[in-house]
Design an enzyme around this catalytic site. Structure first.
Site, PDB file in Angstrom:
ATOM      1  N   LYS A 295       0.882  -1.171   0.000  1.00 48.13           N
ATOM      2  CA  LYS A 295       0.000   0.000   0.000  1.00 48.13           C
ATOM      3  C   LYS A 295       0.913   1.212   0.000  1.00 48.13           C
ATOM      4  O   LYS A 295       1.671   1.416   0.949  1.00 48.13           O
ATOM      5  CB  LYS A 295      -0.881  -0.020   1.247  1.00 48.13           C
ATOM      6  CG  LYS A 295      -1.696   1.256   1.481  1.00 48.13           C
ATOM      7  CD  LYS A 295      -2.624   1.102   2.691  1.00 48.13           C
ATOM      8  CE  LYS A 295      -3.401   2.372   2.977  1.00 48.13           C
ATOM      9  NZ  LYS A 295      -4.338   2.211   4.115  1.00 48.13           N
ATOM     10  N   GLU A 299      -3.565   7.158   2.113  1.00 48.72           N
ATOM     11  CA  GLU A 299      -3.876   7.361   3.528  1.00 48.72           C
ATOM     12  C   GLU A 299      -2.615   7.514   4.372  1.00 48.72           C
ATOM     13  O   GLU A 299      -2.461   6.891   5.410  1.00 48.72           O
ATOM     14  CB  GLU A 299      -4.741   6.200   4.047  1.00 48.72           C
ATOM     15  CG  GLU A 299      -5.991   5.999   3.216  1.00 48.72           C
ATOM     16  CD  GLU A 299      -6.970   4.975   3.768  1.00 48.72           C
ATOM     17  OE1 GLU A 299      -6.515   3.993   4.372  1.00 48.72           O
ATOM     18  OE2 GLU A 299      -8.180   5.171   3.577  1.00 48.72           O
ATOM     19  N   ASP A 373     -14.665   2.275  -1.045  1.00 49.16           N
ATOM     20  CA  ASP A 373     -14.032   1.559   0.048  1.00 49.16           C
ATOM     21  C   ASP A 373     -14.933   0.521   0.702  1.00 49.16           C
ATOM     22  O   ASP A 373     -15.415   0.736   1.811  1.00 49.16           O
ATOM     23  CB  ASP A 373     -13.574   2.582   1.101  1.00 49.16           C
ATOM     24  CG  ASP A 373     -12.539   2.003   2.040  1.00 49.16           C
ATOM     25  OD1 ASP A 373     -12.243   0.805   1.911  1.00 49.16           O
ATOM     26  OD2 ASP A 373     -12.048   2.758   2.898  1.00 49.16           O
ATOM     27  N   GLU A 401     -15.853  -4.330   8.198  1.00 53.37           N
ATOM     28  CA  GLU A 401     -15.617  -2.958   8.653  1.00 53.37           C
ATOM     29  C   GLU A 401     -16.836  -2.064   8.441  1.00 53.37           C
ATOM     30  O   GLU A 401     -17.183  -1.277   9.312  1.00 53.37           O
ATOM     31  CB  GLU A 401     -14.405  -2.386   7.898  1.00 53.37           C
ATOM     32  CG  GLU A 401     -14.169  -0.917   8.183  1.00 53.37           C
ATOM     33  CD  GLU A 401     -12.980  -0.339   7.435  1.00 53.37           C
ATOM     34  OE1 GLU A 401     -12.335  -1.082   6.660  1.00 53.37           O
ATOM     35  OE2 GLU A 401     -12.700   0.855   7.635  1.00 53.37           O
TER      36      GLU A 401
HETATM   37  O1  GCW Z   1     -11.247   0.864   4.538  1.00 49.66           O
HETATM   38  C1  GCW Z   1     -10.065   1.518   4.816  1.00 49.66           C
HETATM   39  C2  GCW Z   1      -9.825   1.237   6.245  1.00 49.66           C
HETATM   40  C3  GCW Z   1      -8.370   1.318   6.648  1.00 49.66           C
HETATM   41  C4  GCW Z   1      -7.564   0.471   5.672  1.00 49.66           C
HETATM   42  C5  GCW Z   1      -7.778   0.997   4.269  1.00 49.66           C
HETATM   43  C6  GCW Z   1      -7.042   0.185   3.218  1.00 49.66           C
HETATM   44  C7  GCW Z   1      -5.589  -0.798   6.113  1.00 49.66           C
HETATM   45  O2  GCW Z   1     -10.590   2.106   7.031  1.00 49.66           O
HETATM   46  O3  GCW Z   1      -8.265   0.845   7.956  1.00 49.66           O
HETATM   47  O4  GCW Z   1      -6.208   0.448   6.006  1.00 49.66           O
HETATM   48  O5  GCW Z   1      -9.133   0.942   3.945  1.00 49.66           O
HETATM   49  O6  GCW Z   1      -7.688  -0.620   2.562  1.00 49.66           O
HETATM   50  O7  GCW Z   1      -5.860   0.372   3.046  1.00 49.66           O
END
Ligand code: GCW
Length: 713
Positions: A295, A299, A373, A401
């Site tokens: 990744k 973020e 997401d 999640e």
């Molecule tokens: O959905 C989001 C989550 C993060 C996650 C990110 C990702 C690992 O809130 O916690 O990080 O996606 O997929 O990288």
């Protein structure tokens, strides 16, 4: 009564997952099985074949009540013959080549045929791993109490890399994990090997999962140090007989953090040298290491953009030294930047499509099912169908999640299939996401599907007794994306709970209904990303502070006129990233599927929906339908008490009660909030909100599970 039936089994606690091998109580089925399974021949010349032998011994004794003996060779009819043409001279002597030619490296053949002129069942494959998969499939067949007459099964996986991605941290917290802590006991590894590691490997192998990343994509570079590589190697040793390769998440800035370099620039020679040395060091510890999952520039994670370099330059840096070892880089396409003013849904496409064809051959791009997401419903990600020269892996989230954590019963196969079955039209009708992902559309050598794990230290592995069905569905769909959600549910239910047809039918319907239920009570009609901030537990449509692309108002855009994100040409024009004729279908308010309406359109409150209701009334109706579905699920479950052991029955019943409360909470909070814009009443036929909007806004939840890693120092 047969003695084994009298044996007291320990209470069911879900630990055995779908590998319970429950005693077959139906006497005619048991007798039929005993008749054709009188002895077994397997020359367990490798750890993988030993694993197959061990599984057969365990399963058959449990199911039939007495061990089926292993013998050296076929001397009588009704022998189960297991092996490859290499491991078994008896199999080599059979004319199986035409069948084996169809199943590749990992597929298998299970067939009833004459061996040494005796009527036998043969489980065979080209490789030992194929045999192990065949054994698990055969045991599934028995657990479902299917007939052994005319047995003839030929099966091979459609997708090559079938992976679980753990978001497990080195401190044993699990990001977005709701089933306890991480399975990996880093502190005591490598010297103590928790027996769960092997059971975990068995469960994965039984559904064809052949790769795991053991660490979080929000990566900690420490895992690449010798201290941790030794621990990872110990896990890899446990997994190897089960055909599972270990992958690691690579933190892009690792050369600086653990390598003492001044830069992690992918074009700097010392950085390339550092990764090359690191890769060969890893292979010294783990000779069949799978590769890296990365990744980057997402973020807050470091990445090639920090040096003005592209994702391809970053991915190729890590991929180059892996080539010689047969390793791959899985580069995540989940990239977006709060400083880019563009609609978040469009950013990955804009960044990555121009790089198609520039990634090295051992790079796969891992794309989430939708462009935002892991929401309860998203359109498929427009990258599928837009990068024909790059193998695209599908990433789904098995952990819930955004779907009620581990307290909500939500069966995810319908969600996964919705993406797999979606038509991208990139190469004319029938260019489904599944065909992009399995590599057949563009003739890719590599293919993959990954799920973000929902597994933890909870005794039943996944928290909710039904959550293991989603782990199961991931493996089954990665093996064969043409399986139906219903058939996967049925397999899982029969092995996990009961073979009673009435139970299976009712519980399958409950599982199938559960996906649409959660969409309706959380985010109906294409709404998305309106949950509480950070922990994402519960509704938060009012969230409007912090970086805009992490707020809810960015996504729902409710105002006095209406609600929804205009992604047509008059808005962000995200529809332009889809191929015709889907693009036009989405762009037109009248043809856009209603389940995605507010994803693509800002729609007036008074707009007439297909039902004849106004949008506002339809929204009220959907939220209420969601609650009603959960109540139906509760009733169904209540009617099944007689078929399920008490512990698991009560556990599910209690969680469904929580789910019903949470469904009402979502409905009431969202409708009250949106009502501040629509200024319209909730029609009287529906339950009215239990509390005020202020009450919901001011709710605070502490220590919600699924937190991020605590870093030292
Ligand atoms: O959905 C989001 C989550 C993060 C996650 C990110 C990702 C690992 O809130 O916690 O990080 O996606 O997929 O990288």
């Amino acid at each position: 009564m047969n003695q084994f039936l009298a044996k007291k089994r320990h209470p069911e606690d879900g630990y055995e997952l779908w590998l319970r091998y429950a005693p077959i109580t139906d006497s005619s089925t048991r007798a039929a099985y005993q008749q054709v399974l009188q002895q077994m021949v397997i020359h367990a010349t490798s750890p993988t074949l030993q694993a197959a032998q061990e599984e057969l011994a365990l399963a058959l004794e449990n199911m039939l009540g007495e061990p089926v003996p292993f013998v050296e060779s076929v001397t009588q009819a009704n022998t189960l013959v297991i092996g490859t043409p290499h491991s078994s001279s008896e199999i080599a002597a059979l004319d199986l080549q035409p069948l084996l030619a169809q199943v590749g490296e990992e597929g298998f053949v299970i067939t009833r045929m004459a061996v040494q002129s005796q009527d036998c069942i043969v489980i065979t494959a080209n490789t030992d791993l194929g045999v192990l998969y065949g054994v698990f499939h055969f045991l599934q067949h028995l657990q479902m109490q299917r007939s052994l007459d005319d047995l003839h099964i030929i099966s091979a996986p459609k997708i090559k890399l079938r992976m679980l991605n753990h978001w497990d941290n080195l401190d044993r917290t699990v990001e977005r994990g709701y089933a306890g802590f991480s399975l990996w006991d880093w502190h005591n590894l490598p010297d103590y090997l928790d027996p769960r590691y092997k059971d975990y490997a068995r469960a994965n192998a039984s559904i064809g999962i052949n790769g795991v990343t053991v660490t979080n994509v929000n990566a900690n570079a420490l895992v690449l140090t010798p201290q941790y590589l030794r621990k990872v190697a110990a896990l890899a040793d446990v997994f190897r007989p089960y055909g599972i390769r270990v992958f690691l998440t690579a933190r892009f800035s690792a050369p600086m953090e653990i390598g003492g370099l001044e830069t992690a620039d992918p074009l700097a020679t010392e950085v390339a040298e550092w990764w090359a040395a690191k890769v060969s060091e890893i292979y010294d510890y783990i000779p069949d290491f799978g590769g890296f999952l990365v990744k980057a520039n997402s973020e807050g994670q470091p990445g090639p953009h920090d040096y003005g370099r592209s994702h391809a330059e970053g991915a190729n840096l890590l991929a180059r030294p892996l080539v010689a070892h047969g390793g791959v880089v899985i580069w995540r396409a989940f990239v977006y930047d709060e400083d880019v003013p563009e609609d978040r849904a469009k950013q990955a496409y804009n960044d990555l499509v121009p790089q198609d064809g520039t990634f090295l051959e051992n790079v796969l791009l891992q794309v989430k099912n939708g462009p935002i997401d892991f929401q309860p419903r998203e359109p498929y990600h427009p990258l599928f169908g837009a990068m024909p020269k790059t193998p695209l892996m599908l990433e789904v989230q098995v952990t819930q999640e955004y779907l009620g954590l581990a307290t909500n019963l939500v069966y995810l196969a319908p969600l996964f299939k919705e993406t797999l079955d979606a038509d991208t039209y990139c190469d004319g009708p029938g260019s489904t996401v599944a065909r992009v992902v399995d590599g057949t559309l563009d003739d890719n050598a590599l293919s993959g599907m990954a799920g973000v794990s929902n597994i933890g230290t909870d005794r039943n592995w996944c928290g909710h007794p039904f959550a293991a069905a989603n782990w199961y569905a991931l493996g089954r769909l990665a093996w064969d994306h043409q399986l139906s959600s219903e058939s996967i549910a049925e397999e899982w239910l029969r092995m996990t709970f009961s073979n009673d047809d009435h139970f299976v039918e009712a519980a399958t319907a409950l599982m199938i209904e559960s996906r649409e239920a959660v969409v309706d009570y959380m985010t109906p009609l294409g709404l998305h990303h309106i949950m509480a901030r950070d922990h994402h537990y519960g509704p938060g449509p009012w969230v409007d502070e912090g970086r805009p692309d992490w707020t809810s108002v960015y996504y729902h855009r409710a105002d006095q006129e209406g609600i929804g994100f205009d992604r047509t040409a008059s808005g962000s024009n995200a529809v332009s990233q889809y191929h015709s004729p889907y693009r036009e279908q989405l762009a037109d308010l009248d043809t856009c599927p209603e389940e995605l309406l507010l994803w693509f359109h800002h729609v007036p409150w008074q707009h007439t929906m297909k039902s004849g209701r106004t949008l506002w009334d339809e929204l009220c109706d959907r939220y209420n339908q969601g609650v009603e579905s959960v109540r139906r699920m509760q009733q169904t479950w209540a009617s099944l008490a007689a078929y399920v052991d008490e512990a698991r029955f009560v556990h599910v019943q209690s969680l469904l009660r929580i789910q019903e409360q949470e469904a009402c909470w979502w409905r009431d909070a969202c409708l009250l909030y949106f009502q501040t814009f629509s200024q319209l009443p909730i029609p009287p036929q529906y339950e009215q909100p239990a509390q005020t909007l202020d009450y919901y806004i001011n709710l605070r939840h502490y220590y919600v599970p699924g937190i991020r890693e605590r870093r030292f120092g």
